[in-house]
Enzyme design. Structure first.
Site, PDB file in Angstrom:
ATOM      1  N   HIS A  28       0.828  -1.325   0.091  1.00 23.60           N
ATOM      2  CA  HIS A  28       0.014   0.078   0.045  1.00 23.60           C
ATOM      3  C   HIS A  28       0.895   1.240  -0.169  1.00 23.60           C
ATOM      4  O   HIS A  28       1.724   1.426   0.952  1.00 23.60           O
ATOM      5  CB  HIS A  28      -0.968  -0.076   1.302  1.00 23.60           C
ATOM      6  CG  HIS A  28      -1.838  -1.074   1.370  1.00 23.60           C
ATOM      7  ND1 HIS A  28      -3.006  -1.212   0.488  1.00 23.60           N
ATOM      8  CD2 HIS A  28      -1.837  -2.452   1.828  1.00 23.60           C
ATOM      9  CE1 HIS A  28      -3.546  -2.348   0.726  1.00 23.60           C
ATOM     10  NE2 HIS A  28      -2.878  -3.098   1.402  1.00 23.60           N
ATOM     11  N   LEU A  29       0.873   1.972  -0.848  1.00 25.49           N
ATOM     12  CA  LEU A  29       1.853   3.193  -1.100  1.00 25.49           C
ATOM     13  C   LEU A  29       1.000   4.454  -0.856  1.00 25.49           C
ATOM     14  O   LEU A  29       1.804   5.369  -0.747  1.00 25.49           O
ATOM     15  CB  LEU A  29       2.390   3.523  -2.434  1.00 25.49           C
ATOM     16  CG  LEU A  29       3.475   2.320  -3.006  1.00 25.49           C
ATOM     17  CD1 LEU A  29       3.702   2.379  -4.565  1.00 25.49           C
ATOM     18  CD2 LEU A  29       4.503   2.222  -2.185  1.00 25.49           C
ATOM     19  N   ASP A  64       2.169  -7.267   2.525  1.00 30.59           N
ATOM     20  CA  ASP A  64       0.807  -6.169   2.898  1.00 30.59           C
ATOM     21  C   ASP A  64       1.280  -5.007   3.689  1.00 30.59           C
ATOM     22  O   ASP A  64       0.736  -4.532   4.654  1.00 30.59           O
ATOM     23  CB  ASP A  64      -0.074  -7.104   3.682  1.00 30.59           C
ATOM     24  CG  ASP A  64      -1.443  -6.350   3.675  1.00 30.59           C
ATOM     25  OD1 ASP A  64      -1.521  -5.120   3.142  1.00 30.59           O
ATOM     26  OD2 ASP A  64      -2.427  -6.760   4.557  1.00 30.59           O
TER      27      ASP A  64
HETATM   28 ZN   LIG Z   1      -6.128  -6.967   2.531  1.00 27.67          ZN
END
Ligand SMILES: [Zn+2]
Length: 428
Positions: A63-64, A306
């Site tokens: 996730h950036l 993640d």
């Molecule tokens: Zn997820």
């Protein structure tokens, strides 16, 4: 064009079933050759005796946060964290604000990544418009913009009918649908795994069945449609088993494990430290053992982090109010060394396969290999480097790491992206 020769390293490239001490020749931004090449002369030589040379690591679950939550992470800081961790390519999740659900949004990610000049970024498009779960996003436009796969991660695709159509449509384009498996009716208000430990703390739990029910549904839909399904962050023994049985009967389903799910358990929550809060949550020791078994027998073919950055003030809201997730890019490699290599669960070749070519195959990207002609993304690993995890020294903008203070082994010694040295060899 400049010729670089990386000499005396143990070259491990599972895409070619290769594990031997050899010289690796790079020219410009490509791999030129492997082994002795008497006809070639190098402009530059890198001696990596005692180190492992492998295809650049790929983290397909990151996730950036840009656009919309730049206080947590940006494409520039997230890709800097990737390089620091030895990761040359990340796939970024579409739960930005706005969601990554259009061709323009995918193109924005490529532009920002190019401007940052760190690791490669491959955008993953949303399955539904705005990740609202109501109607399919413009999947064709997203693919034109360079999206490599599809997911509503952060949330499940609640509607089975929309998931079915997503698998059909993406299957026609040869793209995978990545499933965040969670039956929301069962997890509402939950902060951790439902079980003895949640009862002990007196907080709402999220049962394993909430994850397994959705994995089961999605495997059935993949079987029905012939589409390609990837189960993100598998955390339960039952989930591993569903994927194993699906694969045995020929369903096109792959599974992914995150380091925290094969290292930590819900007992960690006894500290009430929100850095142990994530979705899916930390489970029990039996689940950890099942994930290790799934990694060993190949059911779980991908390891990803993640990486979910949250600014410190958000994680400081206390266990019940803090958002889910932890950062992972800068701890991926040593955690795999300590938890998988040293106890003998996986060989180096098996580990590197799950961090390179297997992820590349799920995403359909031409990375994860050192075959002649491939893009020269290379990670040089020092398997013996001892260090202490100190989140305050990370390149990520966020600090939400539950492994602070851990003494670990294994670190990226040097990192090349497209033939360019992005992380200089660490001094001996
Ligand atoms: Zn997820």
């Amino acid at each position: 064009m400049r010729t670089l020769c990386i000499i005396n390293g143990r070259v491990i490239d599972p895409s070619q079933h290769l594990d031997q001490v050899a010289d690796l020749w790079l020219r410009g931004n490509h791999v030129l050759a492997l082994g002795p090449q008497p006809q070639l002369t190098a402009d530059h030589t890198l001696d990596v005796t005692g180190k492992i040379v492998c295809p650049g690591l790929i983290d397909m679950h990151v996730h950036l946060r840009e656009p919309g939550r730049e206080e947590d992470e940006t494409i520039a800081t997230g890709t800097a964290a990737a390089l620091a961790g030895g990761v040359t390519s990340v796939a970024c999740m579409p739960n930005t604000e706005p969601a990554l659900d259009s061709r323009a949004a995918a193109e924005f990610v490529y532009r920002q990544a190019e401007r940052a000049g760190n690791a490669n970024v491959f955008p993953i498009g949303a399955v539904t418009k705005g990740r609202q779960g109501q109607e399919l996003a413009d999947l064709g436009g997203l693919i034109e913009g360079g999206a490599v796969a599809f997911t509503d991660d952060g949330s499940p695709v609640t509607s089975a009918e929309i998931m079915r159509r997503a698998l059909e449509t993406c299957g026609r384009f040869g793209k995978a649908v990545l499933s965040h498996a969670e039956v929301l009716e069962m997890t509402r208000g939950g902060v951790m795994n439902e079980g003895v430990e949640s009862q002990r703390l007196g907080v709402h739990g999220m049962p394993a069945a909430a994850e397994e029910g959705m994995i089961q549904r999605d495997i059935e839909l993949a079987e029905l449609t012939g589409g390609r399904l990837h189960i993100l962050h598998v955390s339960t023994a039952g989930g591993v088993d569903l994927i194993r049985r699906g694969r045995q009967r020929g369903v096109r389903v792959s599974g992914e494990a995150c380091p925290h799910h094969f290292i930590l358990t819900d007992k960690c929550l006894r500290t009430r430290d929100s850095n142990f809060k994530m979705s899916p949550p930390l489970r029990t020791e039996a689940d950890v053992q099942a994930i290790l078994a799934g990694l060993k027998d190949g059911t779980l073919e991908v390891i990803a982090t993640d990486h979910a950055p949250h600014a410190p003030e958000k994680k400081a809201r206390g266990l019940e109010q803090a958002p889910n997730g932890i950062i992972g890019l800068e701890t991926l490699l040593p955690l795999c060394v300590v938890a998988l290599i040293e106890p003998g669960h996986l060989t180096w070749a098996q580990l590197i396969e799950k961090l390179t070519i297997n992820s590349a195959r799920v995403l359909g990207i031409d990375r994860g290999t050192l075959q002649p002609g491939a893009t020269a993304d290379v990670t040089v690993i020092d398997p013996a480097a001892e260090w202490t995890i100190e989140p305050s020294r990370f390149s990520s903008k966020s600090r939400n790491c539950p492994f602070a203070g851990w003494k670990v082994r294994g670190r990226a010694h040097a990192v090349l992206v497209g033939g360019k040295i992005k992380v200089e060899p660490a001094a001996a």
